[in-house]
Scaffold this motif. Sequence first.
Motif, short mmCIF file in Angstrom:
data_model
loop_
_atom_site.label_atom_id
_atom_site.label_comp_id
_atom_site.label_asym_id
_atom_site.label_seq_id
_atom_site.Cartn_x
_atom_site.Cartn_y
_atom_site.Cartn_z
N THR A 164 0.84 -1.20 0.00
CA THR A 164 0.00 0.00 0.00
C THR A 164 0.88 1.25 0.00
O THR A 164 2.07 1.19 0.31
N ALA A 165 0.25 2.38 -0.29
CA ALA A 165 0.96 3.66 -0.26
C ALA A 165 1.43 3.96 1.16
O ALA A 165 2.53 4.49 1.36
N GLU A 166 0.61 3.62 2.15
CA GLU A 166 0.98 3.88 3.54
C GLU A 166 2.22 3.09 3.94
O GLU A 166 3.13 3.62 4.59
N ILE A 167 2.27 1.83 3.56
CA ILE A 167 3.44 0.99 3.87
C ILE A 167 4.67 1.53 3.16
O ILE A 167 5.75 1.60 3.74
N ALA A 168 4.52 1.93 1.90
CA ALA A 168 5.65 2.48 1.15
C ALA A 168 6.16 3.77 1.82
O ALA A 168 7.38 3.94 1.97
N SER A 169 5.26 4.64 2.23
CA SER A 169 5.64 5.88 2.87
C SER A 169 6.40 5.61 4.17
O SER A 169 7.40 6.27 4.48
#
Length: 66
Positions: free
Chosen positions: A55-60
């Motif tokens: 997810t974008a959150e995990i990547a961030s």
Amino acid sequence: MLMSKSDRAAKLHYMANGFRVLSTGDHVVCAVSGVRIPIEELRYWDVARQQPYATAEIASEALGPQ
């Protein structure tokens, strides 16, 4: 026993605007959460670390403050 394509993780080379398939499979595994990500749903990765993220959150979180 032979493995079907759906039982194998793909090996990819991540680039800035896409990725190249090095070894066929139907998914990759998130570098942080361990979740299987279907290739057609893969949207987030880090080119320098060559890692996929679910997810974008995990990547961030994985990339930290820039």
